[in-house]
Write an enzyme that holds these catalytic residues in place. Sequence first.
Site, mmCIF file in Angstrom:
data_model
loop_
_atom_site.group_PDB
_atom_site.id
_atom_site.type_symbol
_atom_site.label_atom_id
_atom_site.label_comp_id
_atom_site.label_asym_id
_atom_site.label_seq_id
_atom_site.Cartn_x
_atom_site.Cartn_y
_atom_site.Cartn_z
ATOM 1 N N GLU A 6 0.813 -1.119 0.039
ATOM 2 C CA GLU A 6 0.050 0.097 -0.066
ATOM 3 C C GLU A 6 0.924 1.137 -0.108
ATOM 4 O O GLU A 6 1.604 1.441 0.822
ATOM 5 C CB GLU A 6 -1.095 0.248 1.258
ATOM 6 C CG GLU A 6 -2.067 -0.963 1.141
ATOM 7 C CD GLU A 6 -2.753 -0.776 -0.215
ATOM 8 O OE1 GLU A 6 -3.113 0.517 -0.539
ATOM 9 O OE2 GLU A 6 -3.494 -1.735 -0.472
ATOM 10 N N CYS A 32 -1.589 9.106 4.081
ATOM 11 C CA CYS A 32 -1.507 8.494 2.803
ATOM 12 C C CYS A 32 -2.998 9.152 1.842
ATOM 13 O O CYS A 32 -3.057 9.235 0.787
ATOM 14 C CB CYS A 32 -1.392 7.249 2.695
ATOM 15 S SG CYS A 32 -2.787 6.413 3.549
HETATM 16 P P1 NAP Z 1 8.831 4.664 3.510
HETATM 17 O O1 NAP Z 1 9.987 5.816 3.409
HETATM 18 O O2 NAP Z 1 8.708 4.042 2.014
HETATM 19 O O3 NAP Z 1 9.348 3.487 4.480
HETATM 20 C C1 NAP Z 1 8.222 2.557 4.505
HETATM 21 C C2 NAP Z 1 9.199 1.403 5.164
HETATM 22 O O4 NAP Z 1 9.961 0.887 4.441
HETATM 23 C C3 NAP Z 1 10.022 1.953 6.580
HETATM 24 O O5 NAP Z 1 9.849 0.911 7.623
HETATM 25 C C4 NAP Z 1 11.521 2.009 5.885
HETATM 26 O O6 NAP Z 1 12.336 2.064 7.031
HETATM 27 C C5 NAP Z 1 11.368 0.648 5.302
HETATM 28 N N1 NAP Z 1 12.198 0.583 4.098
HETATM 29 C C6 NAP Z 1 13.191 1.729 3.639
HETATM 30 N N2 NAP Z 1 13.786 1.246 2.723
HETATM 31 C C7 NAP Z 1 13.757 -0.095 2.660
HETATM 32 C C8 NAP Z 1 14.153 -1.186 1.929
HETATM 33 N N3 NAP Z 1 15.224 -0.891 0.976
HETATM 34 N N4 NAP Z 1 13.999 -2.476 1.974
HETATM 35 C C9 NAP Z 1 12.625 -2.761 2.941
HETATM 36 N N5 NAP Z 1 12.208 -1.842 3.604
HETATM 37 C C10 NAP Z 1 12.648 -0.599 3.606
HETATM 38 O O7 NAP Z 1 7.716 5.543 3.835
HETATM 39 P P2 NAP Z 1 7.500 6.617 5.129
HETATM 40 O O8 NAP Z 1 8.302 7.641 4.965
HETATM 41 O O9 NAP Z 1 7.554 5.755 6.311
HETATM 42 O O10 NAP Z 1 5.867 6.680 5.133
HETATM 43 C C11 NAP Z 1 5.300 7.595 4.096
HETATM 44 C C12 NAP Z 1 4.854 7.117 2.807
HETATM 45 O O11 NAP Z 1 3.857 6.021 3.316
HETATM 46 C C13 NAP Z 1 3.972 7.907 2.157
HETATM 47 O O12 NAP Z 1 4.442 7.678 0.612
HETATM 48 C C14 NAP Z 1 2.694 7.631 2.269
HETATM 49 O O13 NAP Z 1 1.801 7.833 1.020
HETATM 50 C C15 NAP Z 1 2.706 6.067 2.174
HETATM 51 N N6 NAP Z 1 1.510 5.444 3.078
HETATM 52 C C16 NAP Z 1 0.694 4.657 2.497
HETATM 53 C C17 NAP Z 1 -0.647 4.254 3.129
HETATM 54 C C18 NAP Z 1 -1.551 3.336 2.486
HETATM 55 O O14 NAP Z 1 -2.116 2.632 3.140
HETATM 56 N N7 NAP Z 1 -1.431 3.500 1.064
HETATM 57 C C19 NAP Z 1 -0.481 4.608 4.604
HETATM 58 C C20 NAP Z 1 0.236 5.285 5.123
HETATM 59 C C21 NAP Z 1 1.497 5.738 4.476
HETATM 60 P P3 NAP Z 1 13.048 3.253 7.310
HETATM 61 O O15 NAP Z 1 11.997 4.313 7.993
HETATM 62 O O16 NAP Z 1 14.112 2.688 8.496
HETATM 63 O O17 NAP Z 1 13.606 3.840 6.307
#
Ligand code: NAP
Length: 486
Positions: A250, A284
Amino acid sequence: MSIEARQYINGAWVAGKSGSPATRENPSNTTEIVGSYPLSSVEETSAAIEAAQAALAGWKSLAGAARSEILHRAANILDEQKEELARVVAREIGKPIGEARGEVKRGVVLLRYYAGEGLRAMGEVYPASDGKTLLYSNRVPLGVVGVITPWNFPVAIPIWKMAPALIFGNSVVWKPAEPASLTGFALMQILEKAGFPKGVINMVLGRGSEAGQCISSHPLVHGITFTGSNEVGRKVALAAVERGVKFQLEMGGKNPTIVAADADLPKAADLTLSAAMRFAGQKCTATSRVIVEESVLSAFTEMLVEKAKSLKLCDPMADDCYLGPVVNRSQHANILAAVDRSVKSGAWLLTGGKKPGGNLENGYFIEPAVFNHVDPQSELGQKEFFGPVLGIISARDLKQAIAIANEVPFGLSAAIFTRDVSKILHFIKSADAGMIKINGETAGVEPHAPFGGLKQSSSHSREQGRAAIEFFTSIQTIAISPSNEI
Ligand code: NAP
Ligand code: MG
């Protein structure tokens, strides 16, 4: 009081091995250190995965009723400790305390919902062609499930992934997003008290590029559920495809709200702002584009800007806080830079978009920004800023408004304000969005209804409610034939 987070591996709390822990500052007052957390190494993450694998056979062979009891206990403990947990959320990520309380309460409801799933049907019986064979399907767990979560809903999202994973018999390795590590630790402390057998649920902390990457590529992980950005989601999906395991993503949104000419304008302005600015636009499902029929554009714009100007930035700990800081230094800098670029590229900034001074100077605050004259194809019209920034776009009529709404790669949530049933029906049929709201805000979901996006917002499976069983189980089809006639 400073929190010292630890990892939870094989039923034990483990301090990090890899050098000094990282610290987390309070985004509303960066002079306060909220706590520290270890950065889990690949070895520690692998140990968590191995523990989950070792615990799997025992956990999946338990009766659904026994797993259900543990989830019910978790719900009760979370309910008792909801205020403490909500305060950690508000201090660590700057979510206004009222919204943080709502999120934790949602976690309680999700745990209760999935506790109930332990007692529901797991398959179907089919008529066999010979009339004698018992032909049926049975849902079985995937195995070890990797749970990778974002920082913006640090309680609800982990629970809406882990609760179904666990009730259907999977064991779990969870990595919270780094900016929400302390909340992850506080939630894990609550879940631990529910009495899961050791190894059934594990939590590692720290870098996505290390711990997260290890989870997505480890041969013992048989399913990966991810919520976060598209950029990281793609990496997770590629690693899963490479190994042939099930994955669920997601991701982001660029959610539109359409204001039709016949809309209740004050209501549309209030709810559009709420969807765009609460929690500083870091949902999101936040509205980041409002597309307005030309004939009401100036009346609506005036109303919206006046209301936006009256929003007060506030300390997330205040009960009535509406708009707190953004999560961290890099998000703060990125959003301010994106606002600058939008101004330079020709959009008109009507209000906000600046860092305030005075007593908010030590926090990552941004005054709520409203733009008009937004080119739908510009960065501001296309990219997710994930901050308190809203662009007004003008449309000749509803058809053009919907075309603009759909002209982005995302398809998470979309709303329309109108009293006209024909417009409502046309919008529902034409909007490219997984979540559709009529006279409501794009943000906000119900815990028992399916949730997820279309297009690049999702990998198209659904979360929450009964829909979760589709991802967290596989189906076996079984035929039992008599060995002889009786
Ligand atoms: P993110 O930067 O993509 O990180 C998400 C998760 O992935 C974190 O736990 C992150 O760890 C981890 N991660 C980073 N690099 C990785 C890799 N190479 N391999 C595996 N995991 C890795 O997202 P965010 O900044 O936490 O959240 C914001 C984003 O989430 C926005 O784009 C938002 O739209 C989206 N979101 C979507 C929904 C939905 O249900 N559609 C809900 C909420 C948020 P680290 O933090 O340690 O980098
Ligand atoms: Mg991130």
